[in-house]
Write a protein that holds these residues in place. Structure first.
Motif, mmCIF file in Angstrom:
data_model
loop_
_atom_site.group_PDB
_atom_site.id
_atom_site.type_symbol
_atom_site.label_atom_id
_atom_site.label_comp_id
_atom_site.label_asym_id
_atom_site.label_seq_id
_atom_site.Cartn_x
_atom_site.Cartn_y
_atom_site.Cartn_z
ATOM 1 N N MET A 188 -38.611 44.266 -32.023
ATOM 2 C CA MET A 188 -37.737 44.924 -33.006
ATOM 3 C C MET A 188 -36.294 44.471 -32.842
ATOM 4 O O MET A 188 -35.604 44.198 -33.832
ATOM 5 C CB MET A 188 -37.824 46.443 -32.871
ATOM 6 N N VAL A 189 -35.822 44.357 -31.585
ATOM 7 C CA VAL A 189 -34.457 43.876 -31.334
ATOM 8 C C VAL A 189 -34.297 42.484 -31.927
ATOM 9 O O VAL A 189 -33.318 42.190 -32.609
ATOM 10 C CB VAL A 189 -34.144 43.873 -29.820
ATOM 11 N N ARG A 190 -35.262 41.625 -31.676
ATOM 12 C CA ARG A 190 -35.187 40.245 -32.186
ATOM 13 C C ARG A 190 -35.219 40.217 -33.715
ATOM 14 O O ARG A 190 -34.479 39.476 -34.349
ATOM 15 C CB ARG A 190 -36.331 39.414 -31.618
ATOM 16 N N ALA A 191 -36.028 41.030 -34.310
ATOM 17 C CA ALA A 191 -36.161 41.039 -35.769
ATOM 18 C C ALA A 191 -34.897 41.540 -36.460
ATOM 19 O O ALA A 191 -34.545 41.054 -37.536
ATOM 20 C CB ALA A 191 -37.351 41.909 -36.173
ATOM 21 N N TYR A 192 -34.215 42.504 -35.854
ATOM 22 C CA TYR A 192 -33.052 43.103 -36.500
ATOM 23 C C TYR A 192 -31.718 42.588 -35.988
ATOM 24 O O TYR A 192 -30.670 43.018 -36.461
ATOM 25 C CB TYR A 192 -33.104 44.638 -36.361
ATOM 26 N N CYS B 206 -35.370 43.265 -19.319
ATOM 27 C CA CYS B 206 -34.641 41.991 -19.305
ATOM 28 C C CYS B 206 -35.579 40.813 -19.048
ATOM 29 O O CYS B 206 -35.437 39.748 -19.652
ATOM 30 C CB CYS B 206 -33.532 42.020 -18.258
ATOM 31 N N GLU B 207 -36.535 40.995 -18.144
ATOM 32 C CA GLU B 207 -37.509 39.934 -17.858
ATOM 33 C C GLU B 207 -38.359 39.631 -19.083
ATOM 34 O O GLU B 207 -38.628 38.467 -19.398
ATOM 35 C CB GLU B 207 -38.378 40.325 -16.665
ATOM 36 N N GLU B 208 -38.800 40.671 -19.772
ATOM 37 C CA GLU B 208 -39.578 40.469 -21.001
ATOM 38 C C GLU B 208 -38.723 39.785 -22.066
ATOM 39 O O GLU B 208 -39.203 38.917 -22.795
ATOM 40 C CB GLU B 208 -40.114 41.799 -21.524
ATOM 41 N N ALA B 209 -37.463 40.160 -22.159
ATOM 42 C CA ALA B 209 -36.548 39.560 -23.142
ATOM 43 C C ALA B 209 -36.397 38.071 -22.885
ATOM 44 O O ALA B 209 -36.368 37.272 -23.821
ATOM 45 C CB ALA B 209 -35.189 40.248 -23.086
ATOM 46 N N GLU B 210 -36.316 37.689 -21.620
ATOM 47 C CA GLU B 210 -36.173 36.274 -21.268
ATOM 48 C C GLU B 210 -37.382 35.476 -21.753
ATOM 49 O O GLU B 210 -37.241 34.362 -22.247
ATOM 50 C CB GLU B 210 -36.014 36.139 -19.754
ATOM 51 N N SER B 211 -38.560 36.056 -21.659
ATOM 52 C CA SER B 211 -39.762 35.342 -22.088
ATOM 53 C C SER B 211 -39.827 35.174 -23.605
ATOM 54 O O SER B 211 -40.508 34.285 -24.103
ATOM 55 C CB SER B 211 -41.021 36.072 -21.586
ATOM 56 N N LEU B 212 -39.113 36.023 -24.348
ATOM 57 C CA LEU B 212 -39.091 35.920 -25.815
ATOM 58 C C LEU B 212 -38.009 34.994 -26.338
ATOM 59 O O LEU B 212 -37.949 34.727 -27.533
ATOM 60 C CB LEU B 212 -38.877 37.304 -26.438
ATOM 61 N N ALA B 213 -37.125 34.544 -25.455
ATOM 62 C CA ALA B 213 -36.022 33.658 -25.842
ATOM 63 C C ALA B 213 -35.183 34.265 -26.968
ATOM 64 O O ALA B 213 -35.052 33.695 -28.046
ATOM 65 C CB ALA B 213 -36.538 32.276 -26.210
ATOM 66 N N LEU B 214 -34.616 35.439 -26.697
ATOM 67 C CA LEU B 214 -33.725 36.078 -27.664
ATOM 68 C C LEU B 214 -32.465 35.231 -27.843
ATOM 69 O O LEU B 214 -32.189 34.339 -27.052
ATOM 70 C CB LEU B 214 -33.329 37.473 -27.181
ATOM 71 N N SER C 139 -43.116 56.055 -23.530
ATOM 72 C CA SER C 139 -44.551 56.295 -23.616
ATOM 73 C C SER C 139 -45.120 55.957 -24.992
ATOM 74 O O SER C 139 -46.281 55.614 -25.116
ATOM 75 C CB SER C 139 -44.867 57.751 -23.277
ATOM 76 N N SER C 140 -44.304 56.038 -26.036
ATOM 77 C CA SER C 140 -44.833 55.789 -27.375
ATOM 78 C C SER C 140 -44.570 54.372 -27.882
ATOM 79 O O SER C 140 -44.967 54.025 -28.978
ATOM 80 C CB SER C 140 -44.228 56.791 -28.361
ATOM 81 N N ILE C 141 -43.905 53.548 -27.085
ATOM 82 C CA ILE C 141 -43.625 52.176 -27.518
ATOM 83 C C ILE C 141 -43.602 51.263 -26.293
ATOM 84 O O ILE C 141 -43.095 51.641 -25.243
ATOM 85 C CB ILE C 141 -42.277 52.103 -28.290
ATOM 86 N N SER C 142 -44.147 50.083 -26.427
ATOM 87 C CA SER C 142 -44.143 49.155 -25.307
ATOM 88 C C SER C 142 -42.837 48.371 -25.290
ATOM 89 O O SER C 142 -42.144 48.256 -26.311
ATOM 90 C CB SER C 142 -45.320 48.181 -25.414
ATOM 91 N N LEU C 143 -42.504 47.845 -24.134
ATOM 92 C CA LEU C 143 -41.283 47.046 -24.016
ATOM 93 C C LEU C 143 -41.336 45.835 -24.939
ATOM 94 O O LEU C 143 -40.342 45.472 -25.563
ATOM 95 C CB LEU C 143 -41.071 46.598 -22.569
ATOM 96 N N LEU C 144 -42.490 45.221 -25.050
ATOM 97 C CA LEU C 144 -42.624 44.052 -25.907
ATOM 98 C C LEU C 144 -42.377 44.414 -27.374
ATOM 99 O O LEU C 144 -41.673 43.701 -28.084
ATOM 100 C CB LEU C 144 -43.998 43.407 -25.741
#
Length: 81
Positions: free
Chosen positions: A22-26, A53-61, A12-17
């Motif tokens: 943050m995962v990508r940055a760190y 996972c779907e959102e992660a795919e769109s970010l090309a981790l 509730s306090s953070i969006s998946l995006l």
């Protein structure tokens, strides 16, 4: 492998995006991991993991993410070439 069994997930306090950014940055630039399995124990958490996972795919981790409800299946996927 990220395991979410017997826990309460509250995004509730953070969006998946934002979380994915943050995962990508760190994520360590020298890391060799190419896959991450997310294991959940409830259908609700599994659905949330699939959206993640779907959102992660769109970010090309630098690695693939896949959601599972079975730890053995997750381990098998991680060990595939």
């Amino acid at each position: 492998m990220w395991v979410f069994e017997g826990c309460e997930c509250d995004f509730s306090s953070i969006s998946l995006l934002e979380l994915l950014q943050m995962v990508r940055a760190y994520y360590p630039r020298e890391a060799t991991r190419k896959k991450t399995a997310i294991v959940t124990s409830t259908r609700l958490h599994h659905a949330m993991a699939q959206l993640f996972c779907e959102e992660a795919e769109s970010l090309a981790l630098a690695f693939s993410l896949k959601a599972f409800m079975n730890r053995t299946e997750a381990e098998a996927w991680l060990l595939e070439a």
